[in-house]
Design a protein around this motif. Structure first.
Motif, PDB file in Angstrom:
ATOM      1  N   PRO A 116       0.842  -1.206   0.000  1.00 39.38           N
ATOM      2  CA  PRO A 116       0.000   0.000   0.000  1.00 39.38           C
ATOM      3  C   PRO A 116       0.875   1.252   0.000  1.00 39.38           C
ATOM      4  CG  PRO A 116      -0.744  -1.569   1.657  1.00 39.38           C
ATOM      5  CD  PRO A 116       0.544  -2.112   1.119  1.00 39.38           C
TER       6      PRO A 116
ATOM      7  N   LEU B  61      -4.280  -2.297   7.973  1.00 40.43           N
ATOM      8  CA  LEU B  61      -4.865  -2.273   6.630  1.00 40.43           C
ATOM      9  C   LEU B  61      -5.355  -3.651   6.195  1.00 40.43           C
ATOM     10  CD1 LEU B  61      -2.305  -0.007   4.725  1.00 40.43           C
ATOM     11  CD2 LEU B  61      -4.533   0.636   5.624  1.00 40.43           C
TER      12      LEU B  61
ATOM     13  N   ASP C 267      -3.606  -6.151   5.388  1.00 42.86           N
ATOM     14  CA  ASP C 267      -2.833  -6.493   4.192  1.00 42.86           C
ATOM     15  C   ASP C 267      -1.587  -7.292   4.565  1.00 42.86           C
ATOM     16  OD1 ASP C 267      -2.509  -6.039   1.290  1.00 42.86           O
ATOM     17  OD2 ASP C 267      -0.615  -5.162   1.943  1.00 42.86           O
TER      18      ASP C 267
ATOM     19  N   SER D 130       0.166 -10.337   7.709  1.00 45.60           N
ATOM     20  CA  SER D 130      -0.032 -11.129   8.915  1.00 45.60           C
ATOM     21  C   SER D 130       1.239 -11.034   9.755  1.00 45.60           C
ATOM     22  CB  SER D 130      -0.339 -12.575   8.561  1.00 45.60           C
ATOM     23  OG  SER D 130       0.707 -13.090   7.772  1.00 45.60           O
TER      24      SER D 130
END
Lengths: 152, 290
Positions: free
Chosen positions: A65, A117, A119, A121
């Motif tokens: 991102p 986010l 997005d 782990s």
């Protein structure tokens, strides 16, 4: 400036042509370390804006991102700036410990943003780079010092 | 004001401004497509640079080949000839089987399976983040590459294209935690979903009932369900089946068939239009690189 861009370019290319293996987690974050070196040793040319720009590049290369690594680079560079006077008087071993601590802060920010986010782990292996950063820093600092005009 | 000796006085407003900018970028990037053109352009530039860096590596490989001893090259050449002969023999058998399959499907009034065309691609870079199993290849929209396209190597399914530039594409590997592929057990035909684990050497099957017909070393192939991956490509072999007492499902581990961490030469799979029901099926043709 040319030396800064060249060293960063080499670090980016080495990272982009890196291995695909589970030991990839042990690879030192070369781009971060080179950025930190120049933030610490070239404060007039390399500041927070510089770190932010490099972070954006890492975001684009890694399909992350936009802003995730830019923010993490910014926070880490800010911490490095706070410690700048102290670090300059450190011997390489102490500098390596500092590089490990800053890498840990960087990883924490990246992981935290990833989780917020949704997005990424959390894996403990992500923090293995802290050890390799400590090992890589003395080599990197000595190599870049050869390029650097100023005496330490 | 006392002078700082050990810490430097840094600009807090600038820091806050950049933090706000980063957060703003993240919000815009996550919730809108405003940054997509800029992102695509920057990625094109980045991939061009990575491609140039790859050329250095390829030049090193070329010089190694040129400097190799003639005896080594001759032995390698002989071995490659032998492999080609074996593969040609296998293709003959496949063509016969494929024609037979088409005839049987016609007898059953089933729709013929579409053929596939392959295009060879080279790896140009790897995503720097080890949590993301992403690679970049040297073909893009100018070669007809499209999002969702299946990518294989010589031994099995590698992943799928998730982003396409003009001269490059980004491939998400099947081992990435965000990836899942519908599979079937070759032979028994049991269907399942193979998910990535973030480990290049392990996938897992989720929600597999203990009563299903799965066994160690069973070969999993793409089932073709969902229409994204063409059916029949090897995905992996079952290496472990663990059933904990009280659990409704078994945990099945799969070793990927493709060499996800090593392959540098990949093949892009292009689905062709379905062949006429009575026409003999042609084997997939490999298009050589430019």
């Amino acid at each position: 400036m040319l030396r800064i861009l060249l060293s960063l370019g080499i670090a980016l290319l080495l990272t982009a042509n890196g291995a695909r293996a589970d030991w990839q987690f042990f690879l030192p974050p070369l781009v971060l370390l080179v950025t930190l070196y120049w933030v610490l040793h070239g404060p007039l040319t390399c500041g927070l804006g510089f770190a932010f720009g490099v972070g954006l590049l890492v975001d684009l290369l890694g399909d992350a991102p936009l802003g995730q690594h830019a923010l993490a680079f910014c926070v880490t560079a800010h911490l490095a700036q706070l410690l700048e006077y102290r670090v300059r008087h450190f011997v390489l071993v102490h500098q390596a410990l500092m590089a490990g601590a800053l890498t840990l802060a960087y990883q924490l920010v990246v992981v935290a943003i990833g989780l917020v986010l949704d997005d990424g782990s959390l894996r403990l292996a992500q923090f293995n780079a802290v050890w390799s950063a400590m090992l890589a820093w003395p080599v990197l600092a000595l190599a870049l010092r050869g390029w650097h005009d100023r005496a330490w | 004001m006392p002078q700082r000796i050990f810490t430097r006085n840094v600009s807090a407003p600038r820091m806050l401004l950049l933090l706000a900018l980063a957060v703003g970028l993240m919000v815009i990037d996550q919730h809108t497509t405003w940054l997509a053109p800029a992102r695509a352009w920057m990625e094109d530039v980045g991939q061009e640079l990575a491609r140039m860096a790859g050329l250095v590596g390829r030049a090193a490989g070329w010089s190694r080949t040129q400097l190799a001893a003639p005896a080594t090259l001759a032995a390698e050449n002989q071995q490659l000839h032998a492999e080609i002969l074996v593969l040609k023999g296998q293709i003959q058998q496949l063509a016969a089987l494929s024609a037979e399959n088409t005839q049987l499907r016609a007898l059953l009034s089933a729709a013929p399976r579409p053929g596939q065309r392959l295009l060879m691609a080279q790896l140009i870079s790897v995503a720097p983040d080890p949590m993301r199993h992403l690679i970049h290849i040297d073909h893009g929209s100018s070669d007809g590459v499209f999002v969702g396209q299946a990518v294989i190597d010589a031994t099995g399914l590698m992943g799928q294209v998730i982003e396409v530039g003009e001269h490059h594409a980004e491939v998400l590997l099947i081992s990435d935690e965000r990836h899942a592929v519908p599979v079937a057990v070759a032979g028994s035909g049991v269907h399942a979903i193979a998910e990535g684990t973030g480990d290049y050497h392990r996938l897992r099957l989720r929600h597999v009932s203990p009563t299903l017909d799965v066994a160690m070393q069973d070969l999993l192939v793409t089932s073709g369900l969902g229409g994204r991956f063409p059916p029949g490509y090897p995905v992996g072999r079952i290496t472990a089946i663990a059933h904990e007492r009280g659990q409704a499902f078994v945990e099945v581990s799969v070793e990927p068939a493709a060499r996800l961490d090593r392959s540098r030469q990949l093949l892009l799979v292009f689905p062709d239009a379905p062949a006429a029901p009575n026409a003999p099926a042609a084997p997939a043709a490999a298009v050589p690189p430019e």
